[in-house]
Structure formats: structure tokens, C-alpha cells
Scaffold this motif. Structure first.
Motif, PDB file in Angstrom:
ATOM      1  N   THR A  75       0.840  -1.191   0.000  1.00  0.00           N
ATOM      2  CA  THR A  75       0.000   0.000   0.000  1.00  0.00           C
ATOM      3  C   THR A  75       0.883   1.251   0.000  1.00  0.00           C
ATOM      4  O   THR A  75       2.104   1.158   0.094  1.00  0.00           O
ATOM      5  CB  THR A  75      -0.913  -0.003   1.245  1.00  0.00           C
ATOM      6  OG1 THR A  75      -0.107  -0.142   2.418  1.00  0.00           O
ATOM      7  CG2 THR A  75      -1.913  -1.153   1.197  1.00  0.00           C
ATOM      8  N   GLN A  76       0.242   2.421  -0.071  1.00  0.00           N
ATOM      9  CA  GLN A  76       1.002   3.673  -0.113  1.00  0.00           C
ATOM     10  C   GLN A  76       1.940   3.807   1.068  1.00  0.00           C
ATOM     11  O   GLN A  76       3.070   4.226   0.920  1.00  0.00           O
ATOM     12  CB  GLN A  76       0.052   4.869  -0.151  1.00  0.00           C
ATOM     13  CG  GLN A  76      -0.530   5.119  -1.512  1.00  0.00           C
ATOM     14  CD  GLN A  76      -1.346   6.396  -1.524  1.00  0.00           C
ATOM     15  OE1 GLN A  76      -1.921   6.789  -0.514  1.00  0.00           O
ATOM     16  NE2 GLN A  76      -1.387   7.039  -2.674  1.00  0.00           N
ATOM     17  N   ARG A  77       1.442   3.489   2.252  1.00  0.00           N
ATOM     18  CA  ARG A  77       2.326   3.513   3.423  1.00  0.00           C
ATOM     19  C   ARG A  77       2.438   2.092   3.966  1.00  0.00           C
ATOM     20  O   ARG A  77       1.476   1.321   3.943  1.00  0.00           O
ATOM     21  CB  ARG A  77       1.815   4.479   4.478  1.00  0.00           C
ATOM     22  CG  ARG A  77       0.519   4.093   5.109  1.00  0.00           C
ATOM     23  CD  ARG A  77       0.158   5.063   6.227  1.00  0.00           C
ATOM     24  NE  ARG A  77      -0.973   4.505   6.923  1.00  0.00           N
ATOM     25  CZ  ARG A  77      -2.100   5.129   7.128  1.00  0.00           C
ATOM     26  NH1 ARG A  77      -2.249   6.365   6.734  1.00  0.00           N
ATOM     27  NH2 ARG A  77      -3.089   4.532   7.760  1.00  0.00           N
ATOM     28  N   PRO A  78       3.621   1.747   4.441  1.00  0.00           N
ATOM     29  CA  PRO A  78       3.820   0.381   4.943  1.00  0.00           C
ATOM     30  C   PRO A  78       2.880   0.061   6.102  1.00  0.00           C
ATOM     31  O   PRO A  78       2.504   0.934   6.873  1.00  0.00           O
ATOM     32  CB  PRO A  78       5.272   0.385   5.428  1.00  0.00           C
ATOM     33  CG  PRO A  78       5.912   1.535   4.750  1.00  0.00           C
ATOM     34  CD  PRO A  78       4.829   2.550   4.529  1.00  0.00           C
ATOM     35  N   ARG A  79       2.537  -1.205   6.186  1.00  0.00           N
ATOM     36  CA  ARG A  79       1.694  -1.695   7.276  1.00  0.00           C
ATOM     37  C   ARG A  79       2.454  -2.759   8.060  1.00  0.00           C
ATOM     38  O   ARG A  79       3.264  -3.500   7.497  1.00  0.00           O
ATOM     39  CB  ARG A  79       0.419  -2.324   6.738  1.00  0.00           C
ATOM     40  CG  ARG A  79      -0.541  -1.343   6.141  1.00  0.00           C
ATOM     41  CD  ARG A  79      -1.767  -2.072   5.661  1.00  0.00           C
ATOM     42  NE  ARG A  79      -2.806  -1.154   5.252  1.00  0.00           N
ATOM     43  CZ  ARG A  79      -3.861  -1.510   4.558  1.00  0.00           C
ATOM     44  NH1 ARG A  79      -4.038  -2.763   4.202  1.00  0.00           N
ATOM     45  NH2 ARG A  79      -4.766  -0.626   4.224  1.00  0.00           N
ATOM     46  N   LEU A  80       2.144  -2.831   9.329  1.00  0.00           N
ATOM     47  CA  LEU A  80       2.689  -3.867  10.194  1.00  0.00           C
ATOM     48  C   LEU A  80       1.641  -4.966  10.297  1.00  0.00           C
ATOM     49  O   LEU A  80       0.453  -4.679  10.459  1.00  0.00           O
ATOM     50  CB  LEU A  80       2.974  -3.283  11.580  1.00  0.00           C
ATOM     51  CG  LEU A  80       3.306  -4.251  12.702  1.00  0.00           C
ATOM     52  CD1 LEU A  80       4.616  -4.958  12.413  1.00  0.00           C
ATOM     53  CD2 LEU A  80       3.378  -3.500  14.017  1.00  0.00           C
ATOM     54  N   GLY A  81       2.068  -6.211  10.189  1.00  0.00           N
ATOM     55  CA  GLY A  81       1.104  -7.299  10.247  1.00  0.00           C
ATOM     56  C   GLY A  81       1.574  -8.463  11.092  1.00  0.00           C
ATOM     57  O   GLY A  81       2.757  -8.595  11.393  1.00  0.00           O
ATOM     58  N   ILE A  82       0.626  -9.276  11.463  1.00  0.00           N
ATOM     59  CA  ILE A  82       0.908 -10.528  12.164  1.00  0.00           C
ATOM     60  C   ILE A  82       0.138 -11.632  11.445  1.00  0.00           C
ATOM     61  O   ILE A  82      -0.971 -11.414  10.952  1.00  0.00           O
ATOM     62  CB  ILE A  82       0.543 -10.461  13.667  1.00  0.00           C
ATOM     63  CG1 ILE A  82       1.068 -11.704  14.383  1.00  0.00           C
ATOM     64  CG2 ILE A  82      -0.934 -10.248  13.891  1.00  0.00           C
ATOM     65  CD1 ILE A  82       1.206 -11.558  15.865  1.00  0.00           C
ATOM     66  N   ILE A  83       0.759 -12.803  11.376  1.00  0.00           N
ATOM     67  CA  ILE A  83       0.197 -13.924  10.626  1.00  0.00           C
ATOM     68  C   ILE A  83      -0.287 -15.014  11.575  1.00  0.00           C
ATOM     69  O   ILE A  83       0.457 -15.442  12.459  1.00  0.00           O
ATOM     70  CB  ILE A  83       1.249 -14.527   9.669  1.00  0.00           C
ATOM     71  CG1 ILE A  83       1.755 -13.470   8.690  1.00  0.00           C
ATOM     72  CG2 ILE A  83       0.681 -15.742   8.943  1.00  0.00           C
ATOM     73  CD1 ILE A  83       2.962 -13.922   7.881  1.00  0.00           C
TER      74      ILE A  83
END
Length: 183
Positions: A75-83
Motif C-alpha cells: 500500500t502507499q504507506r507500509p503496514r505492520l502485520g501478524i500472521i
């Protein structure tokens, strides 16, 4: 996947556990996470450990969940995720596990800024379209219902939706590993 020999593990100073073949759960996790990080959108996601960034994440001395964290640059700005990986547990168990995990994050405040900015993603990797649809329906509803107060503390302006992105992916071929019974 590959597995070190005992000699290789000793040479590297690694645990002897590194020389043991993966069990079914390990295979499911490795396959699903590898596909998500490296195959679904190559070069757009990377695994990371919040402990490696103490200035940004106040997790020093804390025991984080054993799930994989990642940075998503799709996306335009990075995202933090957990799986979270679906090992064919009951669907409601996956929903409860997701809500409990997010509740812990909200209680600890580790990722508040990302959640506040709607830049936090919880990703569930599953093996069927049916389960994907169920998770997409039930997880946001359960988050909204059970975590309403801590989320409203972060984003009082949001009443109609949650500030956490819920992303559910069907991993091609995962069904053969999940449903395969070892001989």
C-alpha cells in the motif's frame, strides 16, 4: 524446506532441534508463511522481529506471541502485520485466538500507533474458500464486539468499523498438507 544435519547444527552452534524434521504443524506453518511472504506478492513483504527495533516497539523483556510479524509494502504507506495460520481448528477457535491476540496487543499498547493509523493487519492464512469467507465475516465482527472499548480508546472517531485490517488468504496447495494424515 530443508533440515540441518546434526553435524551442521553443531557446526553453526544451533540447537539440535534444527536437525529434526518438521512435524505436520511445522510444515503447515512454513509452507503457508513462505508462500505469503515470498510467492503471493514477491518483494512486497518481509518478516521482521519487533525486538530488533526497541526504539519503535516497547517490547523489550516482553514475551511476544510466537506468530510471525511482517512489514507489508503493498500500500502507499507500509503496514505492520501478524500472521495466524489455520491448521484446521474449529473456525470459532481461530476467531477467538485472533481476538485474544489483538486484545493482548491493545492491553500492552505495543502497536497502538499502527492501530491508530489503521496500519496494522491481522492476516489469517487458510486452505479453503469456505473458511476464508467464514473468517472474513466472523473475525471483524468479533473484534468489533469484544474489543470495542480498547479500540474506542485509540480511535474514538470510529464507530462503524474497526481500525485493524483483517486480511484472509487461501494458500494454494495448503489443503493437501493440512488434510494429509501422516502414515
Amino acid at each position: 524446506y530443508y533440515c540441518l544435519t546434526r553435524r551442521g547444527a553443531r557446526t553453526l552452534g544451533a540447537s539440535s532441534k534444527c536437525a529434526q524434521p518438521l512435524k505436520k504443524q511445522g510444515k503447515v506453518d512454513r509452507y503457508a508463511v513462505s508462500w505469503f511472504i515470498h510467492a503471493e506478492r514477491p518483494g512486497k513483504r518481509a518478516l521482521f522481529n519487533p525486538h530488533d527495533y526497541p526504539d519503535q516497539f516497547p517490547v523489550a523483556g516482553q514475551s511476544l506471541p510466537r506468530h510471525h510479524f511482517y512489514i507489508d509494502h503493498n500500500t502507499q504507506r507500509p503496514r505492520l502485520g501478524i500472521i495466524l495460520v489455520d491448521h484446521n481448528a474449529q473456525e470459532r477457535r481461530i476467531v477467538q485466538k485472533t481476538v485474544k491476540l489483538l486484545g493482548r496487543f491493545l492491553h500492552q499498547g505495543w502497536f497502538d500507533e499502527f492501530i491508530r493509523q489503521e496500519a496494522f493487519v491481522v492476516t489469517v492464512l487458510t486452505f479453503s474458500t469456505y473458511r476464508k469467507q467464514a473468517f472474513e465475516q466472523h473475525i471483524p465482527h468479533a473484534i468489533s464486539e469484544q474489543l470495542q472499548y480498547p479500540l474506542s480508546r485509540l480511535r474514538p472517531d470510529l464507530t462503524e468499523r474497526i481500525p485493524i485490517v483483517v486480511h484472509v488468504c487461501v494458500v494454494p496447495g495448503l489443503d493437501t498438507i493440512v488434510t494429509h494424515s501422516p502414515d
